[in-house]
Each structure stands twice: as structure tokens, then as C-alpha cells.
Design a protein around this motif. Structure first.
Motif, PDB file in Angstrom:
ATOM      1  N   MET A   1       0.862  -1.470   0.069  1.00 47.70           N
ATOM      2  CA  MET A   1      -0.228   0.259   0.195  1.00 47.70           C
ATOM      3  C   MET A   1       0.945   1.224   0.036  1.00 47.70           C
ATOM      4  SD  MET A   1      -3.369   1.013   2.733  1.00 47.70           S
ATOM      5  CE  MET A   1      -2.014   1.474   4.381  1.00 47.70           C
ATOM      6  N   TYR A   5      -2.737   6.613   0.915  1.00 45.17           N
ATOM      7  CA  TYR A   5      -3.652   5.721   0.505  1.00 45.17           C
ATOM      8  C   TYR A   5      -4.511   4.810   0.568  1.00 45.17           C
ATOM      9  CZ  TYR A   5      -1.923   7.773  -4.165  1.00 45.17           C
ATOM     10  OH  TYR A   5      -1.505   8.351  -4.942  1.00 45.17           O
ATOM     11  N   SER A   6      -5.631   5.014   0.724  1.00 47.51           N
ATOM     12  CA  SER A   6      -6.033   3.685   1.645  1.00 47.51           C
ATOM     13  C   SER A   6      -6.595   3.128   1.426  1.00 47.51           C
ATOM     14  CB  SER A   6      -7.539   4.794   2.822  1.00 47.51           C
ATOM     15  OG  SER A   6      -8.358   4.555   2.417  1.00 47.51           O
ATOM     16  N   GLN A   7      -6.569   1.548   1.832  1.00 49.93           N
ATOM     17  CA  GLN A   7      -7.670   0.228   1.619  1.00 49.93           C
ATOM     18  C   GLN A   7      -8.683   0.667   1.816  1.00 49.93           C
ATOM     19  OE1 GLN A   7      -5.126  -3.106   3.292  1.00 49.93           O
ATOM     20  NE2 GLN A   7      -4.375  -3.484   1.067  1.00 49.93           N
ATOM     21  N   ARG A  75      -7.977   0.410  -6.300  1.00 52.97           N
ATOM     22  CA  ARG A  75      -9.021   0.373  -5.239  1.00 52.97           C
ATOM     23  C   ARG A  75     -10.407  -0.017  -6.288  1.00 52.97           C
ATOM     24  NH1 ARG A  75      -8.786   5.466  -2.202  1.00 52.97           N
ATOM     25  NH2 ARG A  75      -8.508   6.239  -4.226  1.00 52.97           N
TER      26      ARG A  75
END
Length: 79
Positions: A1, A5-7, A75
Motif C-alpha cells: 500500500m 492511500y487507504s485501502q 481500489r
């Protein structure tokens, strides 16, 4: 990751991406999704073939609407 940036689910909509690809079939939906590499390739193919390559964008838009896709960070697109 990657940092920053978030999952999870993307902030980009698959409906908007698919409609943009169908109505403006020269990579606009791919640019919206953050997939600039594919967007540029679709734009070049459409220009070189005098618009006939735009069928790729239309088919791509339909596939995005049916199957979804991923944004530039990998994503899944939201519904």
C-alpha cells in the motif's frame, strides 16, 4: 500500500466512469478513474484511426458498468 492511500473502496463511481467512457469514447472515463496510461493509449488509438478506435472506449465503458473496475490506486470503484 502506498502512503496516503487507504485501502477499501475508491471515491470514484463506476457509473460515472462507464458513462464517460461511452459518451466520450477517447479515454475520458479512464482519466477520471486515474488510469492515465490506458486513457492516453485510448486517446491516441482514437485519433490515429480517425475515430474508429473509439469503439474500444465504448466497449470499455460497458465493461466498467457491468463488471466494475479499479481506480489508479487499485481500489475497486464504488457503485
Amino acid at each position: 500500500m502506498q502512503p496516503g492511500y487507504s485501502q477499501g473502496v475508491s471515491d470514484k463511481s463506476k457509473i460515472v466512469a462507464g458513462i464517460l467512457q461511452i459518451l466520450l469514447p477517447f479515454g475520458v472515463g479512464r482519466f477520471y478513474m486515474g488510469d492515465t496510461k490506458t486513457g492516453v493509449i485510448q486517446l491516441i488509438v482514437t485519433l490515429v484511426t480517425c475515430g474508429f478506435g473509439g469503439i474500444w472506449g465504448v466497449i470499455d465503458g460497458i465493461l466498467i458498468l457491468v463488471k466494475g473496475g479499479v481506480d489508479g490506486q487499485g481500489r475497486p470503484l464504488r457503485d
